[in-house]
Design a protein around this motif. Structure first.
Motif, PDB file in Angstrom:
ATOM      1  N   TYR A  78      33.568   3.034   9.138  1.00 42.59           N
ATOM      2  CA  TYR A  78      33.194   2.290   7.925  1.00 42.59           C
ATOM      3  C   TYR A  78      34.341   2.289   6.923  1.00 42.59           C
ATOM      4  O   TYR A  78      34.392   1.458   6.026  1.00 42.59           O
ATOM      5  N   ILE A  79      35.274   3.236   7.083  1.00 46.78           N
ATOM      6  CA  ILE A  79      36.575   3.138   6.412  1.00 46.78           C
ATOM      7  C   ILE A  79      37.520   2.723   7.547  1.00 46.78           C
ATOM      8  O   ILE A  79      37.809   3.521   8.450  1.00 46.78           O
ATOM      9  N   GLN A 114      38.752  13.874   3.148  1.00 47.06           N
ATOM     10  CA  GLN A 114      37.453  13.227   2.879  1.00 47.06           C
ATOM     11  C   GLN A 114      36.506  14.144   2.102  1.00 47.06           C
ATOM     12  O   GLN A 114      36.903  14.781   1.160  1.00 47.06           O
ATOM     13  N   SER A 115      35.263  14.258   2.585  1.00 50.83           N
ATOM     14  CA  SER A 115      34.245  14.966   1.789  1.00 50.83           C
ATOM     15  C   SER A 115      34.510  16.456   1.630  1.00 50.83           C
ATOM     16  O   SER A 115      33.862  17.096   0.793  1.00 50.83           O
ATOM     17  N   PHE A 147      24.753  11.133   3.040  1.00 48.26           N
ATOM     18  CA  PHE A 147      25.694  11.488   1.965  1.00 48.26           C
ATOM     19  C   PHE A 147      25.944  10.352   0.989  1.00 48.26           C
ATOM     20  O   PHE A 147      26.306  10.584  -0.151  1.00 48.26           O
ATOM     21  N   ASN A 166      27.824  11.911  -2.124  1.00 48.61           N
ATOM     22  CA  ASN A 166      28.767  11.093  -2.895  1.00 48.61           C
ATOM     23  C   ASN A 166      28.381  10.989  -4.373  1.00 48.61           C
ATOM     24  O   ASN A 166      29.250  11.048  -5.249  1.00 48.61           O
ATOM     25  N   GLU A 210      40.140   2.631   2.126  1.00 47.21           N
ATOM     26  CA  GLU A 210      38.861   2.992   1.492  1.00 47.21           C
ATOM     27  C   GLU A 210      38.649   2.211   0.199  1.00 47.21           C
ATOM     28  O   GLU A 210      37.529   1.788  -0.096  1.00 47.21           O
ATOM     29  N   ASN A 217      30.323   3.148  -3.029  1.00 41.94           N
ATOM     30  CA  ASN A 217      30.623   4.204  -3.993  1.00 41.94           C
ATOM     31  C   ASN A 217      30.746   3.646  -5.410  1.00 41.94           C
ATOM     32  O   ASN A 217      30.351   4.297  -6.380  1.00 41.94           O
ATOM     33  N   TYR A 241      38.181   9.762  -7.144  1.00 40.22           N
ATOM     34  CA  TYR A 241      37.434  10.309  -6.007  1.00 40.22           C
ATOM     35  C   TYR A 241      38.030   9.821  -4.679  1.00 40.22           C
ATOM     36  O   TYR A 241      38.191  10.598  -3.722  1.00 40.22           O
ATOM     37  N   CYS A 245      39.762  12.119  -1.666  1.00 39.87           N
ATOM     38  CA  CYS A 245      39.322  12.050  -0.265  1.00 39.87           C
ATOM     39  C   CYS A 245      40.471  11.688   0.673  1.00 39.87           C
ATOM     40  O   CYS A 245      40.393  11.926   1.878  1.00 39.87           O
ATOM     41  N   TYR A 293      25.194  17.860   4.809  1.00 40.95           N
ATOM     42  CA  TYR A 293      24.247  16.800   4.464  1.00 40.95           C
ATOM     43  C   TYR A 293      22.855  17.100   4.998  1.00 40.95           C
ATOM     44  O   TYR A 293      22.397  18.230   4.903  1.00 40.95           O
ATOM     45  N   GLY A 310      33.845  16.511   6.783  1.00 39.98           N
ATOM     46  CA  GLY A 310      34.374  15.257   6.242  1.00 39.98           C
ATOM     47  C   GLY A 310      34.388  14.205   7.340  1.00 39.98           C
ATOM     48  O   GLY A 310      34.530  14.558   8.525  1.00 39.98           O
ATOM     49  N   VAL A 311      34.277  12.926   6.961  1.00 38.65           N
ATOM     50  CA  VAL A 311      34.137  11.878   7.982  1.00 38.65           C
ATOM     51  C   VAL A 311      35.392  11.613   8.804  1.00 38.65           C
ATOM     52  O   VAL A 311      35.323  10.918   9.813  1.00 38.65           O
TER      53      VAL A 311
HETATM   54  N1  GLN Z   1      35.441   9.138   1.195  1.00 40.24           N
HETATM   55  C1  GLN Z   1      34.233   9.155   1.969  1.00 40.24           C
HETATM   56  C2  GLN Z   1      33.143   8.386   1.263  1.00 40.24           C
HETATM   57  O1  GLN Z   1      33.037   8.460   0.087  1.00 40.24           O
HETATM   58  C3  GLN Z   1      33.821  10.577   2.193  1.00 40.24           C
HETATM   59  C4  GLN Z   1      32.546  10.709   2.997  1.00 40.24           C
HETATM   60  C5  GLN Z   1      32.494  11.919   3.887  1.00 40.24           C
HETATM   61  O2  GLN Z   1      33.492  12.523   4.286  1.00 40.24           O
HETATM   62  N2  GLN Z   1      31.295  12.238   4.295  1.00 40.24           N
HETATM   63  O3  GLN Z   1      32.380   7.654   1.855  1.00 40.24           O
END
Ligand code: GLN
Length: 369
Positions: A78-79, A114-115, A147, A166, A210, A217, A241, A245, A293, A310-311
């Motif tokens: 999704y990124i 990331q997260s 998340f 988030n 992103e 977000n 943010y 990440c 999560y 983290g994703v």
């Molecule tokens: N930067 C990602 C987001 O905001 C972080 C999400 C993650 O790592 N779960 O969607």
């Protein structure tokens, strides 16, 4: 005498009520007031010990061999740029609190944090402004939802609930001191670098990718602004943010960052006290409740340690007083947690005796020679 807060102020009662924000604040207030009458009791830590270094090396190799067998899960896309990661990459590193490193596989491949950044930004913020304000604005309870859930915000009357989703992470970043987003960013990058013990750099490709796709977000930040939970320009908050990440780390960096949280806030490589021991305790409690999560309960049940995923495929786990464990493997489960990372960490938690809930019979052993 221990004074319990009235039932109407219980966190459960807070949910689903119109006057929830006021109720939650009063609950926190009441809990602080009663303080459970332990404020005068010094916090001691049962640290125990990890096995000798050669044994840790063996177990890290065995955990890696166990994890590599698992080919389930999918790389995040999704990124868009994250989809380019090699799904087979797999690195593992344990950093003990004496600075000993035990690593294998792709432990020096860099990826975006990331997260996982959420945990360390939260710790830095608590260090700077104290946990009370952060707790009141952001909360410490699991949402039980994804998340990036918008529904979770609405269900909780605009309360972000915890700093690991988030919404809570955006509200946390918004509280970071700094007159401009640039000043906030400098502070965050410097703080996370002190956790890692080296200057961390931004991955420009991840940041751009992103930024081009983070409409969700941005919507979350605006919604929080409408509830008065963010008191800065939401676009600037999302930008800071997104940058936090996009910081590049490897599994070895994450293990050191985890070991810093394990050892009362002191980085085992540089010797710098990055945050206080009390902030570490608060951060680890939040990770235990929400670090993975909606799978946080399963994780705590199986692994019994605070952790954060983290994703991009990173996963850091903290064995308080003992070590930081980090994995990098980009294939994720449905909640966004590294699959191989979970397998390897579960192995190490058992084999190294790290599960904080593990119980053993002193009674049955006492007559043994
Ligand atoms: N930067 C990602 C987001 O905001 C972080 C999400 C993650 O790592 N779960 O969607």
């Amino acid at each position: 005498m221990l004074r319990h807060p009235p039932l109407v102020h219980s966190p459960t009662a807070c949910r689903g009520q119109g006057a929830r924000r006021r109720s939650c604040a009063s609950y926190a207030e009441a809990m602080r007031e009663s303080e459970l009458h332990v404020a005068d009791v010094p916090q001691s830590a049962g640290t125990g010990a990890v096995p000798a270094p050669a044994r840790i090396d063996e177990l890290v190799a065995a955990a890696h061999a166990r994890g590599i067998e698992d080919r389930t899960g999918t790389v995040a896309d999704y990124i868009p740029v994250l989809a380019e990661a090699d799904p087979e990459s797999f690195g593992l590193c344990v950093a003990d609190v004496d600075g000993g490193l035990h690593e294998i596989g792709d432990s020096r491949i860099r990826f975006s944090i990331q997260s996982i950044s959420k945990a360390f930004v939260y710790a830095l913020l608590c260090e700077e402004i104290g946990h009370a304000e952060v707790r009141e604005t952001v909360g410490v309870d699991n949402t039980g939802l994804a998340f990036n859930s918008v529904v979770a915000i609405e269900l909780n009357d605009g309360h972000p609930m915890n700093p690991m989703v988030n919404a809570g992470a955006l509200a946390t970043t918004a509280l970071v001191p700094g007159a401009t987003p640039e000043a906030q960013w400098d502070r965050i990058r410097d703080g996370l670098s002190r956790f890692a013990g080296r200057p961390l750099e931004l991955d420009d490709d991840v940041y751009r990718s992103e930024t081009a796709t983070n409409q969700r977000n941005r919507a979350i930040a605006q919604l929080l602004e409408s509830y008065g939970r963010i008191r800065r320009d939401p676009a600037g908050v999302v930008d800071v943010y997104t940058r936090q990440c996009s910081l590049l780390v490897d599994a070895h960096d994450l293990a050191i960052m985890g070991a810093t949280l394990a050892d009362g806030g002191v980085n085992p490589l540089t010797g710098e006290q990055v945050v206080s021991a009390a902030v570490c305790r608060d951060t680890l409690a939040v990770l235990a409740a929400s670090g993975l999560y909606e799978r946080s309960g399963e994780w705590l049940f199986e692994i019994g340690l605070p952790g954060k995923s983290g994703v991009a495929g990173g996963l850091v786990t903290v064995a308080p007083g003992k070590a930081g464990i980090a994995a990098y493997a980009p294939r994720l489960d449905a909640a966004g947690n590294s699959v191989r990372g979970q397998v390897a960490t579960a192995y190490l938690s058992r084999a190294l005796g790290l599960n904080i809930f593990a119980s053993d019979s002193h009674y049955l052993r006492k007559d043994q020679p």
